[in-house]
Design a protein around this motif. Structure first.
Motif, mmCIF file in Angstrom:
data_model
loop_
_atom_site.group_PDB
_atom_site.id
_atom_site.type_symbol
_atom_site.label_atom_id
_atom_site.label_comp_id
_atom_site.label_asym_id
_atom_site.label_seq_id
_atom_site.Cartn_x
_atom_site.Cartn_y
_atom_site.Cartn_z
ATOM 1 N N CYS A 174 6.726 5.441 -1.273
ATOM 2 C CA CYS A 174 6.656 4.496 -0.162
ATOM 3 C C CYS A 174 7.255 5.208 1.051
ATOM 4 O O CYS A 174 8.362 4.926 1.477
ATOM 5 N N ALA A 221 11.506 2.239 -0.897
ATOM 6 C CA ALA A 221 10.951 2.708 0.372
ATOM 7 C C ALA A 221 11.914 3.620 1.113
ATOM 8 O O ALA A 221 13.139 3.492 0.988
ATOM 9 N N ARG A 225 1.738 3.913 0.561
ATOM 10 C CA ARG A 225 2.306 3.040 -0.477
ATOM 11 C C ARG A 225 1.417 3.144 -1.712
ATOM 12 O O ARG A 225 0.305 2.601 -1.737
ATOM 13 N N TRP A 245 6.965 -1.700 4.865
ATOM 14 C CA TRP A 245 7.579 -0.396 4.658
ATOM 15 C C TRP A 245 7.405 0.528 5.861
ATOM 16 O O TRP A 245 8.197 1.438 6.082
#
Length: 462
Positions: free
Chosen positions: A345, A74, A349, A427
């Motif tokens: 991410c 992420a 996502r 995230w």
């Protein structure tokens, strides 16, 4: 003869897509100085960064590991880089290198440098333009002089930011690639850009008021690349002046590409389309790396660290996920990659599977562009990925999903860790996954340049 190991300068250029470089066939002369370096070394024609954006990409570049190996997937990675991996500056430091990082302080993927220096890489100056590469030079050239004066070899990592929005190259680069009327009232191509609520205020904060032509903004990207290329030549000139060109390994690459006016992902780097995955890789080391060679098969960002260590003559016991490309550069065969796993991410996502013919993208949460959960593109017939054929090709979707899932299971078993794309549920910092695209659209907001920068940086963690 000196026994001192070679120096390394690693240009980790943020948001530079290879198809906007003249050395990779772009018809506009954006990178003449980098083109010259390519003619003196090896250029990798199909180099990819499979896991975007910044944080996982640099983690792979600087560890030689994929997202399963780094556990970093992420943009807003929580916590430091794990102790189960070693970074390139850590390894080189253990072998007597001085290591300096310029422009990448505070991100977990930059762990291990002895010296961190910064420069103004976001905000425009009093002219309204942003001379990012010159700002970097003003820090990097004195540091290069300091490093060269020591009896130790050095690693100098330079994170150029010119191709990263905001694209605000100084004159004359503002108009080098644009000769039209950017404020033509009959041109409505910027309307969807300004109407995209999550990004609108950020883009309006740096795109000059009244601009109606999207081609002008893309020309600013090209101008920023050309301006950066001109400034980078000062680095090479300093190497010549210091007399260390022949003993310095040069690596030019990027963390990811950039979406310009494609796929509704305006002037940013999200979306698992090839414009975000394609990056350059150019390696020059006089007398060691062959000059003027082009390698045509696929290479990946995690190949960089094992390749650099081999060129430096440094052996480790690290089992890299990436491949050592040195044999390939010298004309020998290595394992050819035909398909690979991709993740993002950032503001969405998603993950997917890319082969030479097909690209599968599957959303793990509804995205703020209201795109379908499953996308499938035929890269041969539709290289720009404009026609989603998932509904017409269910057998291909099923085949690629199986190959992707089999690969995930294999890598999870090998690393004894869960795929990080499955575990990064916060995230976006909202506390729970999005359940609808409308929720994502309403919840994701970049705002200003200041906020955009803060999303990539945080206080260094001990």
């Amino acid at each position: 003869m000196s026994t001192k190991k070679p120096n390394v300068i690693l240009f980790g250029i943020d948001s530079l897509r290879r198809d906007h470089m003249s050395s990779y066939g772009y018809p506009k002369l954006t990178t003449p100085h980098l083109d010259k370096i390519a003619s003196e070394g090896v250029l990798f024609e199909q180099h990819f960064s499979p896991s975007i954006p910044t944080t996982p990409a640099y983690a792979a570049m600087l560890t030689g590991m994929d997202v399963f190996g780094t556990d970093v997937v992420a943009l807003r990675h929580k916590g430091p880089l794990g102790d189960h991996v070693r970074t390139l500056p850590e390894v080189l430091g253990e072998h007597g290198y001085n290591t300096t990082c310029i422009g990448f302080t505070g991100n977990p993927s930059s762990r291990g440098f002895q010296t961190y220096l910064n420069f103004e890489s976001w905000h425009p100056d009093e002219t309204g333009r942003a001379p990012k590469a010159q700002n970097l030079n003003e820090v990097a050239i004195p540091e290069l002089e300091r490093l060269a004066a020591d009896d130790k070899p050095f690693l100098l990592f330079l994170r150029h930011m010119d191709p990263h929005s905001p694209y605000l190259p100084p004159q004359p680069y503002e108009r080098t690639f644009y000769g039209g009327d950017e404020k033509d009232p009959s041109n409505t191509s910027m309307e969807p850009v300004y109407e995209f609520k999550p990004f609108a205020d950020f883009l309006k904060s740096w795109i000059p008021e009244g601009v109606t032509d999207h081609a002008y903004v893309t020309a600013q990207y090209d101008g920023a690349v050309a301006y950066m290329d001109a400034c980078i030549q000062s680095i090479f000139a300093k190497l010549d002046a210091l007399g260390i060109t022949e003993e310095t390994l040069i690596v030019i690459t990027a963390d990811h590409g950039e979406t310009l006016y494609e796929h509704d992902c305006y002037f940013d780097h999200h979306g698992l389309y090839d414009c975000t995955l394609v990056v350059p890789l150019i390696i020059k080391y006089p007398g060691v790396v062959p000059a003027g060679k082009r390698c045509s098969s696929v290479s990946l960002i995690q190949d960089i660290m094992p390749t650099v260590l081999d060129l430096l003559g440094i052996e480790t016991n690290i089992q890299f996920d990436g491949q050592n490309l040195v044999k390939w550069m010298n004309g020998d065969e290595i394992k050819r990659i035909s398909e690979f796993y991709i993740t993002e991410c950032t503001w969405m996502r998603k993950h997917g599977w890319r082969t030479p013919e097909w690209k599968l993208i599957r959303a793990l949460e509804p995205d703020f562009h209201f795109k379908p959960e499953v996308e499938l593109y035929n890269l041969i017939r539709d290289p720009e990925e404009n026609h989603n054929v998932a509904d017409q090709e269910p057998e291909i979707v099923a085949l690629l999903e199986k190959r992707m899932n089999d690969y995930i299971a294999k890598r999870e078993a090998e690393t004894n860790r869960v795929n990080p794309i499955f575990t990064n549920l916060n995230w976006h910092g909202k506390g729970k996954p999005f359940t609808t695209s409308q929720e994502a659209y309403d919840g994701m907001y970049i705002g200003s340049i200041v906020n955009a920068r803060s999303l990539q940086e945080k206080k260094a963690e001990k």
